[in-house]
Write an enzyme that holds these catalytic residues in place. Sequence first.
Site, mmCIF file in Angstrom:
data_model
loop_
_atom_site.group_PDB
_atom_site.id
_atom_site.type_symbol
_atom_site.label_atom_id
_atom_site.label_comp_id
_atom_site.label_asym_id
_atom_site.label_seq_id
_atom_site.Cartn_x
_atom_site.Cartn_y
_atom_site.Cartn_z
ATOM 1 N N GLY A 10 0.803 -1.213 0.000
ATOM 2 C CA GLY A 10 0.000 0.000 0.000
ATOM 3 C C GLY A 10 0.838 1.266 0.000
ATOM 4 C CG MET A 11 0.405 6.212 -0.275
ATOM 5 S SD MET A 11 -0.857 7.485 -0.588
ATOM 6 C CE MET A 11 -1.741 7.502 0.996
ATOM 7 C CG ASP A 36 -6.682 -13.206 4.519
ATOM 8 O OD1 ASP A 36 -6.975 -12.134 5.087
ATOM 9 O OD2 ASP A 36 -7.524 -14.080 4.235
ATOM 10 C CB ALA A 59 -6.313 -0.095 6.899
ATOM 11 C CB THR A 61 -8.366 2.753 3.547
ATOM 12 O OG1 THR A 61 -8.015 2.277 2.251
ATOM 13 C CG2 THR A 61 -7.297 2.373 4.556
ATOM 14 C CE1 TYR A 124 -10.478 3.027 7.784
ATOM 15 C CE2 TYR A 124 -10.759 5.315 8.450
ATOM 16 C CZ TYR A 124 -9.930 4.261 8.119
ATOM 17 O OH TYR A 124 -8.568 4.422 8.129
ATOM 18 C CE LYS A 128 -7.425 1.799 11.253
ATOM 19 N NZ LYS A 128 -6.307 0.888 10.860
ATOM 20 C CD1 TRP A 149 -7.341 14.385 7.203
ATOM 21 C CD2 TRP A 149 -6.783 16.363 6.313
ATOM 22 N NE1 TRP A 149 -8.396 15.238 7.410
ATOM 23 C CE2 TRP A 149 -8.087 16.467 6.868
ATOM 24 C CE3 TRP A 149 -6.226 17.490 5.718
ATOM 25 C CZ2 TRP A 149 -8.831 17.650 6.827
ATOM 26 C CZ3 TRP A 149 -6.969 18.664 5.680
ATOM 27 C CH2 TRP A 149 -8.250 18.741 6.217
#
Length: 287
Positions: A10-11, A36, A59, A61, A124, A128, A149
């Site tokens: 991911g990012m 997984d 996550a 997201t 969400y 979390k 953000w």
Amino acid sequence: MRWIVAGAGGMLGTDVVEVLRAAGHEVVPLTRAELDVTDAAACAAAVAGGADVVVNCTAHTAVDAAETEEAAAFAVNALGARNLALAARAAGARLVHVSTDYVFDGGATEPYPADAPTAPRSAYGRTKAAGEWAVEASGADALVVRTAWLYGEHGACFPKTMARVGRERGALSVVDDQVGQPTWTRDLADLVLRLVQASAPAGRYHGVAGGRCSWFEFAGAVLASAGLSAVELKPTTSADFVRPAPRPAFSVLSTQGLDAVGVTPIGDWRERWETAAARVLGGVPNS
């Protein structure tokens, strides 16, 4: 030091892997396809091979989709967090679990301290918050690091969208009644490393850039960096841009907990954006 990074594709996970390797650490990156996290046995097996630190960057997201897919979000954000925490505890590894500003209701007027009561308003956020509880209840040596953000080089994010849409349409309307702290994933990855290196006590920390701005202000900074200052930028409100999941109006998180353990917080959001812009917008042609 040997690190396992779950959600390495991911990012954020991509930057965590790059930052750790640049610092000379041994890293085992595990993408969603390779691990997984909803499979407890798979998590236990992955960590049992040996690790000093496990970083959970996984996550669900998709904030709006979670409103109708809460069970799927819960499986990753809560049960997956629990599985990794139990695996880390069994292996004697430290866990870094990444969480979010969405665990708060967004109704504050002063920055949320790390020990502020949670009151999520979205599916969400609820999943979390459940993940945070599961990690802390597991007995693992865990750092829960909340952020907000996020933007980065290796995935879709607000700056890339603003630059692309601004270039295509020549005009943008962006909400100015949601306030937060734009945070570069590379800065968060560096903070995770520094928290572990400082042997920070287990607990909750906030990993966000300093200062605060609205999405409208951030969009202006992005357009300037992209050479798109001629794009017409208009403020709008959340009421005019209704989404399935409610967004926190105030997502400013206090980083005093970092100071308390001798870890320097991330710098001001605007200065960090100026440093990050060329890398983040590298794939977005200027006008």
